[in-house]
Design an enzyme around this catalytic site. Structure first.
Site, PDB file in Angstrom:
ATOM      1  N   LYS A  36       0.894  -1.191   0.158  1.00  0.00           N
ATOM      2  CA  LYS A  36       0.028   0.056   0.038  1.00  0.00           C
ATOM      3  C   LYS A  36       0.805   1.166   0.039  1.00  0.00           C
ATOM      4  O   LYS A  36       1.947   1.004   0.079  1.00  0.00           O
ATOM      5  CB  LYS A  36      -0.880  -0.061   1.210  1.00  0.00           C
ATOM      6  N   ARG A 135     -11.143   0.485  14.015  1.00  0.00           N
ATOM      7  CA  ARG A 135     -11.244   1.174  12.760  1.00  0.00           C
ATOM      8  C   ARG A 135     -12.177   0.290  11.984  1.00  0.00           C
ATOM      9  O   ARG A 135     -13.339   0.851  11.510  1.00  0.00           O
ATOM     10  CB  ARG A 135      -9.829   0.996  12.054  1.00  0.00           C
ATOM     11  N   TYR A 276      14.302  32.484   1.565  1.00  0.00           N
ATOM     12  CA  TYR A 276      13.151  33.365   1.875  1.00  0.00           C
ATOM     13  C   TYR A 276      13.479  33.786   3.415  1.00  0.00           C
ATOM     14  O   TYR A 276      13.844  32.883   4.323  1.00  0.00           O
ATOM     15  CB  TYR A 276      12.067  32.462   1.987  1.00  0.00           C
ATOM     16  N   MET A 324       9.866  24.822  -2.400  1.00  0.00           N
ATOM     17  CA  MET A 324       9.139  23.943  -3.119  1.00  0.00           C
ATOM     18  C   MET A 324      10.009  22.877  -3.917  1.00  0.00           C
ATOM     19  O   MET A 324       9.749  21.639  -3.831  1.00  0.00           O
ATOM     20  CB  MET A 324       8.269  24.498  -3.861  1.00  0.00           C
TER      21      MET A 324
HETATM   22  C1  LIG Z   1      -0.176  -1.566   6.856  1.00  0.00           C
HETATM   23  C2  LIG Z   1      -0.713  -2.989   7.343  1.00  0.00           C
HETATM   24  C3  LIG Z   1       0.129  -3.618   7.635  1.00  0.00           C
HETATM   25  C4  LIG Z   1       1.468  -3.721   7.561  1.00  0.00           C
HETATM   26  O1  LIG Z   1       2.236  -2.860   8.599  1.00  0.00           O
HETATM   27  P1  LIG Z   1       3.668  -2.841   8.873  1.00  0.00           P
HETATM   28  O2  LIG Z   1       3.741  -2.178  10.069  1.00  0.00           O
HETATM   29  O3  LIG Z   1       4.238  -1.831   7.719  1.00  0.00           O
HETATM   30  O4  LIG Z   1       4.284  -4.365   8.730  1.00  0.00           O
HETATM   31  C5  LIG Z   1      -0.777  -5.232   8.080  1.00  0.00           C
HETATM   32  N1  LIG Z   1      -1.947  -5.184   8.037  1.00  0.00           N
HETATM   33  C6  LIG Z   1      -2.745  -4.239   7.737  1.00  0.00           C
HETATM   34  C7  LIG Z   1      -4.279  -4.472   7.940  1.00  0.00           C
HETATM   35  C8  LIG Z   1      -2.279  -3.094   7.323  1.00  0.00           C
HETATM   36  O5  LIG Z   1      -3.160  -1.905   7.061  1.00  0.00           O
END
Ligand SMILES: *Cc1c(COP(=O)(O)O)cnc(C)c1O
Length: 384
Positions: A36, A135, A276, A324
């Site tokens: 992800k 969640r 700046y 930037m």
């Molecule tokens: C992001 C995520 C992981 C992986 O987490 P890490 O700490 O990066 O290993 C595993 N399970 C779920 C549901 C996640 O959202």
């Protein structure tokens, strides 16, 4: 087209990290590579290629758009699992392609079942249960209705997994909460078993849980940050390091290197301000190198007057504000320097190193955040 900076992603470091994780979990559990957030900034396409070469055939994404990216790049037979967002309009296509996904509410579950029935292809479902992260996940009080629906539709769906996610397995301060989550997960598992429902895989562990709560390693572990060579927290690192054989070095290796070049050189006289505003005044005659990387490229503004880069094997400090598209760094001590020389933003040069955590320490950004802010359009080159 040439970009202002490039990222290098080490396949060798990834193989090492997977070897270490494998040594921790034993030969049986599946490793799902969590990709992800554009593979934690490393690039989904690059990471799928690297991971498959390292023997990984299971990928987790947050959303369906990321799943399609994995789908494009992955080999036939690799599994893809969506942990979070998908649009109900896409469900049918996902089911047809055999992409699995979490279900955490009745709406998604019922929609998936009805599509499975109508097209005659079993949706691959991972049933997420609420154990204390608060969640997503079915609540304990929903278990009977859930079991009924699953049981009466068993013939039409594939019960791929029963899963949950821990709320901060990376910190000892969450120890009690995580222990309670593990217990609740087992209650769910037992409840479903007594209702005649079994799942193909039971999986709960992220990197931190895998490394410090071995009881959370079941049929599969979902490995994100550790695969990219980072400890979820310092605490996890120290907890683990104590158990490594003496003299062993950090078994996790960073994959990513971030490089740019010197765009321009400038001399600044004592008493003049740089960039700046007036956040930096030259206290002596100094020389600056301008590097074409700024907050628009993921180099946080919080690194103004704080960040360090490597040029010619020397640490050089960022002076003035990060803009930037560029930073100015102090190169007064470097004798021979010219436009086009290599600048290391993350990585090694001449025996010195800039780590991702050195960023995070000076900016309060965690590894995860710094990495995922690296824009998608910076080229990412795989180094074998
Ligand atoms: C992001 C995520 C992981 C992986 O987490 P890490 O700490 O990066 O290993 C595993 N399970 C779920 C549901 C996640 O959202």
């Amino acid at each position: 087209m040439l970009a202002t900076s490039t990222l290098e992603i080490s396949a060798k470091a990834y193989r090492q990290n997977i070897r270490y994780i494998r040594s921790e979990i034993g030969p049986k559990p599946t490793i799902s590579a969590v990709v992800k957030g554009n593979a934690y900034g490393h690039g989904i396409a690059q990471m799928v290629t690297i991971a498959e070469k390292a023997g990984i055939r299971h990928f987790s994404t947050f959303s369906s758009d990321e799943a399609w990216e994995v789908w494009e790049k992955s080999k036939k037979g690799s599994e893809i699992m969506i942990l979070g967002m998908l649009h109900l309009e896409e469900l049918e296509e996902l089911i047809r392609k055999g992409i699995s996904f979490y279900v955490f509410d009745f709406n998604r579950l019922e929609k998936a079942i009805s599509i499975s029935k109508s097209i005659g292809i079993a949706a691959k479902l991972h049933v997420e249960v609420e154990t204390g992260f608060h969640r997503t996940g079915f609540d304990w009080i929903q278990r009977e209705k859930l079991a009924e629906i699953l049981y009466s539709n068993k013939a039409f769906i594939s019960m791929e997994g029963l899963c949950t996610h821990y709320a901060g397995a990376e910190s000892v301060s969450n120890f009690v909460r995580v222990k309670n989550q593990i217990a609740r997960y087992h209650e769910f598992k037992d409840f479903f078993a007594s209702a005649g429902l079994g799942f193909k895989t039971y999986h709960t562990a992220c990197s931190a849980a895998t490394l410090i709560f071995p009881e959370t390693i079941m049929d599969m572990v979902r490995i994100g940050i550790a695969g990219y060579g980072f400890w979820p927290t310092k605490e996890t690192f120290f907890a683990k390091l104590n158990s490594l054989p003496k003299g062993n070095k950090n078994p996790l290796k960073r994959l990513i290197t971030w490089k740019s070049t010197v765009m321009s050189l400038k001399a600044v006289k004592t008493g003049e301000f740089v960039g700046y505003g007036n956040s930096y005044m030259a206290l002596e005659n100094i020389r600056l190198a301008i590097v074409p990387v700024g907050y628009g490229h993921g180099y946080s503004r919080l690194l103004s007057n704080q960040g360090m880069v490597l040029i010619g094997g020397h640490y050089c400090q960022v002076v003035g504000t990060v803009t930037m598209n560029a930073i100015a760094v102090n190169v007064t001590k470097i004798k021979e320097l010219k436009i086009g020389d290599e600048v290391i933003l993350i990585g090694k040069q001449g025996g010195k190193e800039i780590t991702v955590s050195s960023f995070s320490e000076s900016t309060q950004q965690v590894n995860y955040e710094m990495l995922t802010r690296l824009p998608k359009d910076i080229p990412r080159n795989i180094i074998p």
